[in-house]
Design an enzyme around this catalytic site. Structure first.
Site, PDB file in Angstrom:
ATOM      1  N   CYS A 341       0.111   0.844  -2.722  1.00  0.00           N
ATOM      2  CA  CYS A 341       0.067  -0.424  -1.969  1.00  0.00           C
ATOM      3  C   CYS A 341      -0.995  -0.429  -0.872  1.00  0.00           C
ATOM      4  O   CYS A 341      -1.370  -1.500  -0.397  1.00  0.00           O
ATOM      5  CB  CYS A 341       1.404  -0.698  -1.308  1.00  0.00           C
TER       6      CYS A 341
HETATM    7  O1  KQY Z   1       4.474  -2.639  -1.341  1.00  0.00           O
HETATM    8  C1  KQY Z   1       3.562  -3.358  -1.087  1.00  0.00           C
HETATM    9  N1  KQY Z   1       2.696  -3.656  -1.991  1.00  0.00           N
HETATM   10  C2  KQY Z   1       3.386  -3.991   0.210  1.00  0.00           C
HETATM   11  C3  KQY Z   1       4.581  -3.988   1.003  1.00  0.00           C
HETATM   12  C4  KQY Z   1       4.391  -4.838   2.185  1.00  0.00           C
HETATM   13  C5  KQY Z   1       5.467  -4.650   3.102  1.00  0.00           C
HETATM   14  C6  KQY Z   1       5.223  -5.341   4.383  1.00  0.00           C
HETATM   15  N2  KQY Z   1       6.196  -4.947   5.327  1.00  0.00           N
END
Ligand code: KQY
Length: 349
Positions: A341
């Site tokens: 992420c």
């Molecule tokens: O897992 C993701 N791709 C992003 C998570 C974002 C979380 C924001 N608190």
């Protein structure tokens, strides 16, 4: 869109800074991001977008070879706010700049203002010197995986969620994915990983290891809420074929044990009322599938001493030609995601 396992020119990350999302003014998360950065920068060029006030802190922690770019963002999830790059096989590369609404906008979004995040993709594309496609679809990069051979893997929980593209049908969404990613077939899984605040991003559930091979987060514990979700995903994957007509080989990656947020972890986050509150006892959506493939390496999160060794061994078996570099993933997980992420690849052309 080339697969993540195709050669990269570089990787982009952002720098975490918000005290209402990351505990202790973001410092433990910054150290965790820096460890990921070091693992990537040892394998390929790395550029990190950092807000002006954080450049000194970032310079002190990031590896010397990382290029620090002054670039502001609301939070630090480059996979989701960054562009998806596509190539045409003739030496051209363009960046797709998706619509972004902070994982759900006014209907379950994770913060109320994302003005800086929506500018990130265009800036990255410009810095790379590429042309930009502005896509008419709310989409975060973590909600798709591609095999580079015409197949896109995604989840209904996220891409069909009414808080993303309520006016589009499944067929229209598929049409946009085909147009903007250059894929021919969409493989739909159902729900994502239990407790995932992104509404079920596929990158926390399943990913391509290579064309025709998919890794899936898995638990044999029938009582665990993830069991039925992963079983459904496994059945779907075993029943479908990809864009080239291949049946898929499904490889199971063990899940970590339940990972609740501790009192101390929750207490270190400054409640602003703007960001999803971080509460002691919250079940974290940990998954070893949330690793990053870079040139010659897999950068994978350590999440739970009870399962880390088995998960890293499985990754080594799945990627015999790459080195598996394990880095601590807990601090990143506290913010709601993991290594995949926070990274975004720039494919080589
Ligand atoms: O897992 C993701 N791709 C992003 C998570 C974002 C979380 C924001 N608190």
């Amino acid at each position: 869109m080339p697969a993540e396992f195709a050669p990269h020119e570089a990787t982009w990350m952002l720098w975490p800074h918000r005290p209402d999302a990351w505990r202790e003014q973001g410092q433990p998360a910054q150290r965790a991001y820096a460890e990921v950065a070091a693992a990537i920068a040892a394998a390929e060029p790395l550029r990190v977008g950092v807000r002006g006030s954080q450049i000194e802190a970032a310079s002190a922690l990031l590896p010397a070879s990382a290029e620090i770019v002054e670039l502001d963002s609301d939070d630090a999830w480059m996979r989701d706010v960054g562009p998806s790059f596509v190539t045409n096989g003739g030496g051209d590369r363009r960046g797709v700049d998706w619509q972004f609404n902070a994982w759900g906008g006014r209907d379950g979004g994770l913060y109320p203002n994302w003005d800086l995040d929506i500018e990130v993709a265009a800036q990255v594309i410009e810095i790379e010197g590429d042309q930009r496609y502005k896509a008419p679809l709310v989409l975060e990069g973590g909600s798709i995986h591609v095999d580079g051979e015409g197949t896109c893997l995604t989840t209904e929980e996220c891409l069909l969620n009414k808080n993303r593209n309520p006016s589009l049908t499944r067929e229209q969404i598929e049409g946009h994915l085909c147009d903007y990613l250059g894929v021919e077939k969409i493989l739909w899984l159902g729900a994502g990983t239990f407790g995932d605040e992104t509404d079920g991003h596929v990158d926390n559930l399943a990913c391509f290891i290579r064309p025709g091979v998919v890794a899936l987060t898995w638990t044999d514990e029938a009582a665990h809420p993830q069991h039925a979700i992963s079983l459904d995903a496994r059945r779907r994957l075993e029943a479908i074929t990809d864009a080239r007509g291949r049946s898929l080989q499904v490889e199971l990656l063990p899940m970590p044990s339940p990972l609740p947020m501790s009192e101390a972890e929750a207490a270190g986050v400054v409640a602003s009322g703007e960001v999803l509150p971080r509460l002691a006892g919250d079940e974290l959506a940990g998954s070893y599938v949330n690793f990053y493939i870079c040139n010659g390496r897999i950068v994978a999160p350590l999440l739970d001493q009870r399962t880390d060794e088995a998960a890293m061994a499985k990754l080594a078996e799945l990627f015999p030609e790459r080195e598996v570099v394990a880095v601590p993933g807990r601090e990143i997980l506290l913010g709601g995601g993991n290594i995949h992420c926070i990274t975004q690849q720039i494919p080589a052309v």
